[in-house]
Write a protein that holds these residues in place. Structure first.
Motif, mmCIF file in Angstrom:
data_model
loop_
_atom_site.group_PDB
_atom_site.id
_atom_site.type_symbol
_atom_site.label_atom_id
_atom_site.label_comp_id
_atom_site.label_asym_id
_atom_site.label_seq_id
_atom_site.Cartn_x
_atom_site.Cartn_y
_atom_site.Cartn_z
ATOM 1 N N MET A 1 0.832 -1.198 0.000
ATOM 2 C CA MET A 1 0.000 0.000 0.000
ATOM 3 C C MET A 1 0.870 1.253 0.000
ATOM 4 O O MET A 1 2.015 1.224 0.438
ATOM 5 N N ASN A 2 0.280 2.334 -0.474
ATOM 6 C CA ASN A 2 0.993 3.594 -0.575
ATOM 7 C C ASN A 2 0.252 4.662 0.239
ATOM 8 O O ASN A 2 -0.913 4.963 -0.017
ATOM 9 N N THR A 3 0.947 5.219 1.221
ATOM 10 C CA THR A 3 0.330 6.197 2.112
ATOM 11 C C THR A 3 -0.213 7.405 1.344
ATOM 12 O O THR A 3 -1.324 7.885 1.600
ATOM 13 N N GLU A 4 0.586 7.908 0.394
ATOM 14 C CA GLU A 4 0.164 9.081 -0.385
ATOM 15 C C GLU A 4 -1.149 8.809 -1.106
ATOM 16 O O GLU A 4 -2.046 9.655 -1.130
ATOM 17 N N LYS A 5 -1.269 7.623 -1.683
ATOM 18 C CA LYS A 5 -2.487 7.298 -2.436
ATOM 19 C C LYS A 5 -3.693 7.160 -1.518
ATOM 20 O O LYS A 5 -4.811 7.529 -1.884
ATOM 21 N N ILE A 6 -3.466 6.618 -0.312
ATOM 22 C CA ILE A 6 -4.578 6.491 0.641
ATOM 23 C C ILE A 6 -5.077 7.873 1.049
ATOM 24 O O ILE A 6 -6.286 8.125 1.090
ATOM 25 N N ILE A 7 -4.152 8.784 1.315
ATOM 26 C CA ILE A 7 -4.535 10.140 1.718
ATOM 27 C C ILE A 7 -5.266 10.849 0.577
ATOM 28 O O ILE A 7 -6.281 11.525 0.783
ATOM 29 N N ARG A 28 1.815 5.966 10.339
ATOM 30 C CA ARG A 28 1.842 7.433 10.336
ATOM 31 C C ARG A 28 3.185 7.967 10.835
ATOM 32 O O ARG A 28 3.855 7.362 11.666
ATOM 33 N N ASN A 29 3.558 9.106 10.305
ATOM 34 C CA ASN A 29 4.737 9.832 10.776
ATOM 35 C C ASN A 29 4.421 11.319 10.678
ATOM 36 O O ASN A 29 3.326 11.713 10.268
ATOM 37 N N GLU A 30 5.362 12.156 11.030
ATOM 38 C CA GLU A 30 5.091 13.592 11.061
ATOM 39 C C GLU A 30 4.749 14.134 9.682
ATOM 40 O O GLU A 30 3.866 14.987 9.533
ATOM 41 N N GLU A 31 5.402 13.596 8.684
ATOM 42 C CA GLU A 31 5.150 14.078 7.318
ATOM 43 C C GLU A 31 3.733 13.755 6.866
ATOM 44 O O GLU A 31 3.021 14.622 6.339
ATOM 45 N N THR A 32 3.297 12.499 7.087
ATOM 46 C CA THR A 32 1.940 12.134 6.667
ATOM 47 C C THR A 32 0.902 12.847 7.516
ATOM 48 O O THR A 32 -0.161 13.233 7.015
ATOM 49 N N ALA A 33 1.210 13.061 8.801
ATOM 50 C CA ALA A 33 0.273 13.771 9.674
ATOM 51 C C ALA A 33 0.076 15.203 9.196
ATOM 52 O O ALA A 33 -1.046 15.719 9.181
ATOM 53 N N GLN A 34 1.153 15.861 8.793
ATOM 54 C CA GLN A 34 1.053 17.237 8.313
ATOM 55 C C GLN A 34 0.267 17.312 7.012
ATOM 56 O O GLN A 34 -0.541 18.231 6.816
ATOM 57 N N LYS A 35 0.501 16.347 6.120
ATOM 58 C CA LYS A 35 -0.238 16.342 4.850
ATOM 59 C C LYS A 35 -1.727 16.122 5.099
ATOM 60 O O LYS A 35 -2.579 16.801 4.530
ATOM 61 N N LEU A 36 -2.012 15.165 5.974
ATOM 62 C CA LEU A 36 -3.405 14.857 6.303
ATOM 63 C C LEU A 36 -4.085 16.067 6.936
ATOM 64 O O LEU A 36 -5.214 16.428 6.581
ATOM 65 N N SER A 37 -3.392 16.713 7.857
ATOM 66 C CA SER A 37 -3.931 17.882 8.541
ATOM 67 C C SER A 37 -4.207 19.015 7.552
ATOM 68 O O SER A 37 -5.258 19.669 7.611
ATOM 69 N N ALA A 38 -3.300 19.238 6.624
ATOM 70 C CA ALA A 38 -3.468 20.314 5.638
ATOM 71 C C ALA A 38 -4.685 20.070 4.755
ATOM 72 O O ALA A 38 -5.451 20.993 4.461
ATOM 73 N N LEU A 39 -4.887 18.816 4.342
ATOM 74 C CA LEU A 39 -6.035 18.496 3.491
ATOM 75 C C LEU A 39 -7.338 18.575 4.266
ATOM 76 O O LEU A 39 -8.364 19.032 3.735
ATOM 77 N N ALA A 40 -7.314 18.130 5.527
ATOM 78 C CA ALA A 40 -8.515 18.222 6.364
ATOM 79 C C ALA A 40 -8.883 19.682 6.609
ATOM 80 O O ALA A 40 -10.063 20.052 6.582
ATOM 81 N N ARG A 41 -7.875 20.501 6.842
ATOM 82 C CA ARG A 41 -8.109 21.931 7.041
ATOM 83 C C ARG A 41 -8.692 22.550 5.777
ATOM 84 O O ARG A 41 -9.630 23.345 5.833
ATOM 85 N N ALA A 250 -2.119 13.150 22.217
ATOM 86 C CA ALA A 250 -2.651 14.265 21.433
ATOM 87 C C ALA A 250 -2.337 14.069 19.955
ATOM 88 O O ALA A 250 -3.163 14.362 19.085
ATOM 89 N N GLU A 251 -1.158 13.562 19.689
ATOM 90 C CA GLU A 251 -0.717 13.367 18.289
ATOM 91 C C GLU A 251 -1.674 12.452 17.534
ATOM 92 O O GLU A 251 -2.114 12.769 16.421
ATOM 93 N N LEU A 252 -2.036 11.309 18.130
ATOM 94 C CA LEU A 252 -2.944 10.379 17.461
ATOM 95 C C LEU A 252 -4.351 10.973 17.390
ATOM 96 O O LEU A 252 -5.049 10.806 16.381
ATOM 97 N N THR A 253 -4.767 11.675 18.434
ATOM 98 C CA THR A 253 -6.090 12.306 18.434
ATOM 99 C C THR A 253 -6.225 13.269 17.262
ATOM 100 O O THR A 253 -7.209 13.238 16.512
ATOM 101 N N VAL A 254 -5.237 14.127 17.078
ATOM 102 C CA VAL A 254 -5.277 15.115 15.995
ATOM 103 C C VAL A 254 -5.261 14.417 14.638
ATOM 104 O O VAL A 254 -5.989 14.807 13.707
ATOM 105 N N PHE A 255 -4.458 13.378 14.508
ATOM 106 C CA PHE A 255 -4.396 12.600 13.273
ATOM 107 C C PHE A 255 -5.785 12.051 12.926
ATOM 108 O O PHE A 255 -6.256 12.159 11.778
#
Length: 347
Positions: A1-7, A28-41, A250-255
């Motif tokens: 699986m590819n994280t980028e494609k899932i996001i 998950r890592n900081e990079e994927t969390a930031q990408k996910l957060s940006a798209l959710a925002r 908090a990190e997982l909650t925000v994710f």
């Protein structure tokens, strides 16, 4: 699986498979969390602009007939400070809140036998008569369908009932035997059928929780399609059986807030008090991850420390309704504005 494609799939289609969600969470890592957060925002901004809806929280009773293992006001906690507000006290909270610009009041409390259907419906009817332009949200636990119908007819608009976990085996580890996930789900179905804007939700990092449990929660929320979702980290209370269990992160909650926003683009999603408790600036972090609701405390100052569901719960300072100006400044700093609107769910 590819994280980028899932996001990307989450963003484009508002869905992902069970396996994809497990892969995304575990990897998950900081990079994927930031990408996910940006798209959710981005998705939240598309649907709501930069508006943050505020709800005035009124904690009406710390009495509860239940004995949930994680909760500080559980029945068997002999050290809990018990109180219940009178109708006049509740209406005074509403008057104060209205003057501060609140147009939604949230009545929350333990499952207290004092608040019968007639008593509670009378309170709701008085709020409806006194504040006809406001939304009334209830968060008073499991009741009968007939009870919910009576409260709806009295003028309540919304009902919050967190399911806590969508996995029956996990539910049994968090609750006494007399409570069942089956009944909790039946209550949620009844609330939606009656016409309430309905909210569910779960704890992140609760004892014995697995990634598979979290995915069950996400899949349930997607299928149930609630109007509101409340997610916050588990925080232990020192007078419960889970006193020594570690708090949720908090990190997982925000994710997961970001995942919920992408899977449910129009849902009303609070940045919870628990998130603000576990991390300084947690509420802002939640907003930047896709949240669009905050719930400052309108309860009388004399009881705020008594409604202690978990240790160190914030109830004064900028969690308080009186500090709305400070809250507005904090939101403005991250590019958002607190608005005086009911903030109803829009299909």
């Amino acid at each position: 699986m590819n994280t980028e494609k899932i996001i990307e799939k989450l963003y484009e289609n508002a869905e992902a498979s069970r396996g994809e969600l497990e892969f995304l969470i575990d990897g998950r890592n900081e990079e994927t969390a930031q990408k996910l957060s940006a798209l959710a925002r981005r998705r939240a901004l598309e649907n709501f602009g930069n508006k943050i809806y505020v709800r005035g929280l009124i904690e009406i009773s710390s009495f509860c007939k239940n004995d949930c293992l994680y909760c500080g006001i559980r029945r068997s906690n002999g050290k809990a400070q018990r109180y219940r507000l009178t109708k006049d006290e509740i209406l005074e909270c509403c008057r104060e809140g209205y003057g501060l610009g609140f147009r939604t009041f949230v009545l929350q409390g333990g499952e207290d036998a004092f608040f019968t259907d007639d008593v509670t419906a009378g309170i709701v009817a008085s709020i409806r008569a006194g504040f006809p332009d406001c939304a009334i949200t209830l968060s008073l636990g499991e009741r009968s369908r007939e009870s919910y119908e009576k409260l709806f007819r009295a003028g309540a608009n919304r009902y919050l009932l967190r399911h806590e976990t969508a996995t029956p085996e996990h539910y049994a580890k968090l609750h006494p035997k007399e409570l069942s996930l089956e009944n909790r789900m039946e209550c949620l179905r009844a609330l939606k059928e009656i016409g309430f804007q309905t909210g569910c939700g779960f704890m992140v990092g609760s004892p014995f929780q697995t990634t598979a449990d979290i995915v069950n929660d996400l899949m349930f929320i997607k299928s149930f399609s609630p109007q509101m979702v409340g997610i916050g980290p588990f925080i232990p209370h020192h007078d419960t059986p889970f006193a020594d269990k570690p708090a949720g992160a908090a990190e997982l909650t925000v994710f997961l807030l970001s995942v919920v926003r992408l899977m449910n683009p129009k849902v009303l999603l609070p940045a919870t008090t628990a998130l603000g408790t576990i991390e300084d600036g947690g509420r802002e972090r939640g907003v930047l991850a896709g949240c669009n609701v905050v719930m400052p405390n309108l309860s009388p100052l004399s009881v705020r420390k008594k409604y202690m569901l978990y240790d160190n719960k914030l109830s004064t300072g900028e969690e308080a309704a009186e500090a709305r100006a400070a809250l507005e400044r904090r939101m403005e700093k991250i590019g958002y504005r607190v608005v005086t609107e009911r903030g109803d769910y829009k299909d």
